[in-house]
Design a protein around this motif. Sequence first.
Motif: not given
Length: 694
Positions: A135, A426, A435, A444
Amino acid sequence: MKNKHLVSLLTLASVCLSAGAENDGTNLWFQNKANNVANVTLKTKESATTNIAVRELKNAWGGGSVTLARAPKKGMKQDAFTINQKGGNVTITSPSDAGLMYGAYHILRLEQTLGKDAYRDTLFTETPEHDLRLLNHWDNLNGTVERGYAGKSIFWGDKPQSFINTKTRTALTAARTAIESYARANASVGINGAVINNVNASPKMLSDSVLTMVKAYADALRPYNIKVYLAVNFSSPVVLDGLKTADPLDKDVQKWWTKKAKEIYAKIPDFGGFLVKANSEGQPGPMDFGRTHADGANMLAKALKPFGGIVMWRAFVYSPSDPDRAKQAYIEFKDLDSKFMDNVIIQIKNGPIDFQPREPYSPLFGAMPKTQEMAELQITQEYLGHSNHICFLGTMWEEFLNDIKKYANYTDNLKGYKYRAIAGVANVGDDANFCGNTMAQANWYAFGRLAWNSNLTSKAIAHEWVSQNIGKDNKACKTVEDILLMSRETVVDYMMPLGFHHIFAEGHHYGPQPWQNNPGQRADWQCVYYHRADAKGVGFDRTVKTGSGATAQYPAAFGNMVENINTCPDKYLLWFHHADWNHKCQTGRTLWNEMCYRYQNGLNGAREMLRKWNSTEPYIDTRLFNDIQEKMHIQVRDAEWWKDACLNYFQTFSHQPIPATTEPPVHSLNEVKRVRLGITNYENPSAKLLNSRR
Ligand code: BDP
């Protein structure tokens, strides 16, 4: 039963397990618990990593006994594992503790996706396709997140203080709990590295006090087999220690980096390496001193090499080597092939411009056969409605990965690399759901799964995610899967169908602004540069015959197909061609009518997603249902806005009527030009909308 059968079963089975009563997203895709305590035997020395594997199995494994054993098999990769199930007893073997942990997460995923009886008597080995599955966090030291729509950084701002202070206490602060959950989520899908700061890097990242904090994070992430990496600023020696230059051929500069590498590895022996954005969007780099990207990358690579560290050097550069921005990175890098050290990887965004809703793949993939390349995907939805729009990216990445396999020799090239890597920018922040909305967690998740195995279909991944998150009603699960799978194409249709790109509002990239044309600024920062609408037609002519010649940067199989307007797929039409308003599209409609059709189709799709979601209400956790429903209302509103803005604006060029099958615009051109869509601040444009429900 072999693994490939399992994969196909994943797509067929519709076993959905029960979710919590108040799913606010905090538990990510770990909604399910076992009713009984699993019998787990560890046949190897206990470690922090095996403890995680055992704990997870005890918490959630629903059937039979599990044995974990280290087994060094010749040629088996460190993170790989073998699952052997006989009569309800499972044995997981791997050459490493990390592999045992991945194996544990894998059987939990299978059980929760297929049900515990769905795979008896299996023997298979799982080997990750990419060794480095990373990430990239665009997190700043002040705690803001560039292009982040899920709150503040989980690493920086006020987080370090509370993270370090709680080390010895039993009660965990939110900062520590968040890092734990973050690490667990990554490990469960195989992500094994994190660049924990923005590519627009502060030189302060390499200061002693910040490195102490980086060490604390590295220590916390290590049990989950996650290595820490840093994005570095090329001018660090000048800014931090007053050196006169950052020239990579200067001896003092080289010494400075060598010393810095030693310092870092003294604190963090398994430090991963550096990510560098150089000579791009105002960032310093070797070209400031008349040197090349290779000179810069190799200097850093040399400093890291004795410790096993790597340099990921980004190819996101667009200095005006050519009037067409889409050609520039290729031009800057291609001739440097073979000039990079073996611990340098060139990190390339999926498309040649910048994470647009749809781009053809970047022609740099496969163009440097003697150089290691890696893909950079964007998980955060900078150009896809931020955390307000539901947009599952598994389908987008599947399209991209399939193309680079088909046209750019990706699979074979990867085999020859010492470092097989892939990165995703990310979408993680300190919001309770990490998120910005729970459905965005699926992106993700999908990134991790594809980084492990890029042959997984987006359908299979959507099914996995839904099975682990949504309630137990099978029909509802199927409906949510359908929503995920239709979402990206829907977004493309209401934002930028037919190969349109970069007609976003400047700065925040949320709403439409195709009319944007600021005098005196860089041409390629203006929307009109990208769509080139005039009385004759619209689109960017990138053909060899009459345009910029970008099609020639591709292998013939792809280049020839898109060069010819009759064989160029409609989805890339305006990317490669300036097409007449009356050009006949592959659907049989004229370009103008097709545009109207697409924008309407996008709006219809957004409405359909909402309608589908509404149908799941009786079966879905109330909190989750309400959260997503609210987002989808915004999405429908925005889709309508996009349609009206684009059709009203482009109609001033086409001078053609909006066909009867398309709803007439409800917003005038004046209105869409006057109002900026739903945005209040640049760093976190969705903040106002999110805050309004807190
Ligand atoms: C663009 C973003 C910008 C990033 C840049 C990058 O708008 O914020 O810094 O990419 O990738 O997409 O470096």
